[in-house]
Design a protein around this motif. Structure first.
Motif, mmCIF file in Angstrom:
data_model
loop_
_atom_site.group_PDB
_atom_site.id
_atom_site.type_symbol
_atom_site.label_atom_id
_atom_site.label_comp_id
_atom_site.label_asym_id
_atom_site.label_seq_id
_atom_site.Cartn_x
_atom_site.Cartn_y
_atom_site.Cartn_z
ATOM 1 N N ARG A 70 0.857 -1.193 0.000
ATOM 2 C CA ARG A 70 0.000 0.000 0.000
ATOM 3 C C ARG A 70 0.887 1.235 0.000
ATOM 4 N N LEU A 72 1.688 5.155 -0.005
ATOM 5 C CA LEU A 72 1.030 6.349 0.537
ATOM 6 C C LEU A 72 1.584 7.533 -0.232
ATOM 7 N N ARG A 84 -5.291 3.669 6.313
ATOM 8 C CA ARG A 84 -5.433 3.420 4.878
ATOM 9 C C ARG A 84 -5.615 1.924 4.671
#
Length: 119
Positions: A70, A72, A84
């Protein structure tokens, strides 16, 4: 007493300044839907703008193989901690525990891993 004082100084010198800036995982929720998993990860980091911010987390297995990533895309200096999510992560059959590892745009990946037990 001198020995204790020397030990305290040595301990302070080995704790580098980047350790204080490590993005800290403060909460994780893992949810299975069919064959994939969704991870909601809350991170606390003293983001200071574009010069220094938490810029990603990953899901890894016990051997360090990346199962999900993931990125950012921007700092969260006014949103701490922040959460998130990343879905569509395939976890190999029989895996009962994975780990979340964080990075920032200054120091890269950190060695600290947060264990997540999969139900």
């Amino acid at each position: 007493m001198k020995k204790l004082y020397t030990y305290a100084i040595a301990l302070m010198l080995t704790a580098g300044p980047t350790m204080a800036d490590e993005p800290e995982v403060v909460d994780v929720t893992a949810t299975q839907t069919g064959d994939t998993w969704r991870f909601d990860v809350s991170i606390l980091h003293p983001d200071s703008g574009w010069d220094h911010y938490a810029d990603g987390w990953e899901v890894i297995d016990a051997e360090g193989n990346q199962l999900g990533l993931r990125p950012l895309a921007h700092p969260h200096e006014n949103e701490q901690p922040f959460t998130r999510s990343q879905g569509g992560i395939v976890i190999p059959d029989g895996t009962t525990e994975v780990y979340i590892r964080t990075r920032d745009n200054v120091d890269g990946w950190f060695t600290t891993r947060t264990a997540v037990t999969l139900d």
